[in-house]
Scaffold this motif. Structure first.
Motif, PDB file in Angstrom:
ATOM      1  N   HIS A 153       0.824  -1.215   0.000  1.00  0.00           N
ATOM      2  CA  HIS A 153       0.000   0.000   0.000  1.00  0.00           C
ATOM      3  C   HIS A 153       0.857   1.264   0.000  1.00  0.00           C
ATOM      4  O   HIS A 153       0.678   2.155  -0.832  1.00  0.00           O
ATOM      5  CB  HIS A 153      -0.937   0.000   1.209  1.00  0.00           C
ATOM      6  N   LEU A 158      -0.556   0.616  -4.104  1.00  0.00           N
ATOM      7  CA  LEU A 158      -1.760  -0.160  -4.402  1.00  0.00           C
ATOM      8  C   LEU A 158      -2.889   0.205  -3.431  1.00  0.00           C
ATOM      9  O   LEU A 158      -2.649   0.481  -2.253  1.00  0.00           O
ATOM     10  CB  LEU A 158      -1.473  -1.658  -4.321  1.00  0.00           C
ATOM     11  N   ARG A 159      -4.097   0.170  -3.933  1.00  0.00           N
ATOM     12  CA  ARG A 159      -5.272   0.454  -3.090  1.00  0.00           C
ATOM     13  C   ARG A 159      -5.703  -0.835  -2.400  1.00  0.00           C
ATOM     14  O   ARG A 159      -5.349  -1.944  -2.830  1.00  0.00           O
ATOM     15  CB  ARG A 159      -6.389   1.034  -3.943  1.00  0.00           C
ATOM     16  N   GLU A 162      -7.200  -3.668  -4.513  1.00  0.00           N
ATOM     17  CA  GLU A 162      -6.184  -4.326  -5.344  1.00  0.00           C
ATOM     18  C   GLU A 162      -5.363  -5.319  -4.509  1.00  0.00           C
ATOM     19  O   GLU A 162      -5.094  -6.442  -4.941  1.00  0.00           O
ATOM     20  CB  GLU A 162      -5.252  -3.290  -5.973  1.00  0.00           C
ATOM     21  N   ARG A 165      -7.454  -8.400  -3.737  1.00  0.00           N
ATOM     22  CA  ARG A 165      -7.547  -9.283  -4.891  1.00  0.00           C
ATOM     23  C   ARG A 165      -6.252 -10.086  -5.073  1.00  0.00           C
ATOM     24  O   ARG A 165      -6.271 -11.302  -5.276  1.00  0.00           O
ATOM     25  CB  ARG A 165      -7.855  -8.474  -6.145  1.00  0.00           C
ATOM     26  N   ILE A 166      -5.101  -9.405  -4.943  1.00  0.00           N
ATOM     27  CA  ILE A 166      -3.804 -10.069  -5.118  1.00  0.00           C
ATOM     28  C   ILE A 166      -3.577 -11.131  -4.042  1.00  0.00           C
ATOM     29  O   ILE A 166      -3.124 -12.245  -4.318  1.00  0.00           O
ATOM     30  CB  ILE A 166      -2.656  -9.033  -5.109  1.00  0.00           C
TER      31      ILE A 166
END
Length: 192
Positions: A153, A158-159, A162, A165-166
């Motif tokens: 982050h 990255l939000r 995201e 999801r990863i």
């Protein structure tokens, strides 16, 4: 005493002659503007003294009356309420000056970091390094998943969705890990 103007054939007046009727209206307008100036000059001066720098007051008052005299194509004497017109003009003029002043200050702005980088206080530098060292230590002590989420982050930009999801976790779980990481860093910096 009349005299003939040889260049264009017009007739002129001597100093003591009365004004012809076609010039009465012009003289009346000038007298009316002068009367309005005499009546409202002190009020406008007070208005600007409360809102502008002392060296600008005279110029501002003069500009308002200049705008008034040229209002309505030179027919300012037809304005029914000159005091309202003058106050509105004064407010608009102050807004114009403020915008222009803001532009001048922006042009003069110089970033502190650009010019003064070499002038770092040694004590501040030591304290900043110490805080950074404590924050790094706190991050290294985080659980691997919390540390990885924090770095994704803060450093990768990255939000939360995201990252979720990863990592195959919920956004709430990402938020929970970020809360833990930030609390640990805050404690390490001594801001608890």
């Amino acid at each position: 005493m009349d005299f003939e103007d040889k260049d264009n054939g017009r007739t002129g007046l001597a100093g003591g002659d009365p004004l012809p009727p076609e010039e009465w209206e012009l003289t009346g307008r000038t007298a009316r503007i002068e009367a309005i100036y005499a009546e409202h000059h002190p009020q406008l001066t007070r208005f600007f003294r409360r809102r502008a720098a002392n060296q600008d007051v005279g110029d501002l008052v003069q500009e308002v009356f200049s705008r008034f005299a040229s209002a309505r194509g030179g027919l300012a004497t037809l304005i029914e309420r000159p005091s309202a017109y003058l106050v509105k003009s004064a407010r608009m003029l102050l807004a114009e000056y403020a915008r222009a002043d803001g532009r001048r200050h922006t042009d003069r702005h110089d970033s502190f970091g650009d010019e003064h980088e070499g002038a770092v206080d040694p004590q501040d530098a030591l304290e900043a390094r110490d805080v950074l060292r404590r924050a790094e230590r706190a991050i290294s002590r985080l659980s691997p998943l919390t540390r990885e989420i924090f770095l994704m982050h803060r450093f990768d930009g990255l939000r939360y969705p995201e990252i979720a999801r990863i990592k195959g976790i919920s956004v709430k779980t990402v938020e929970s890990h970020m809360t833990k990481a930030l609390a640990a860093i805050k404690r390490a910096r001594g801001k608890q």
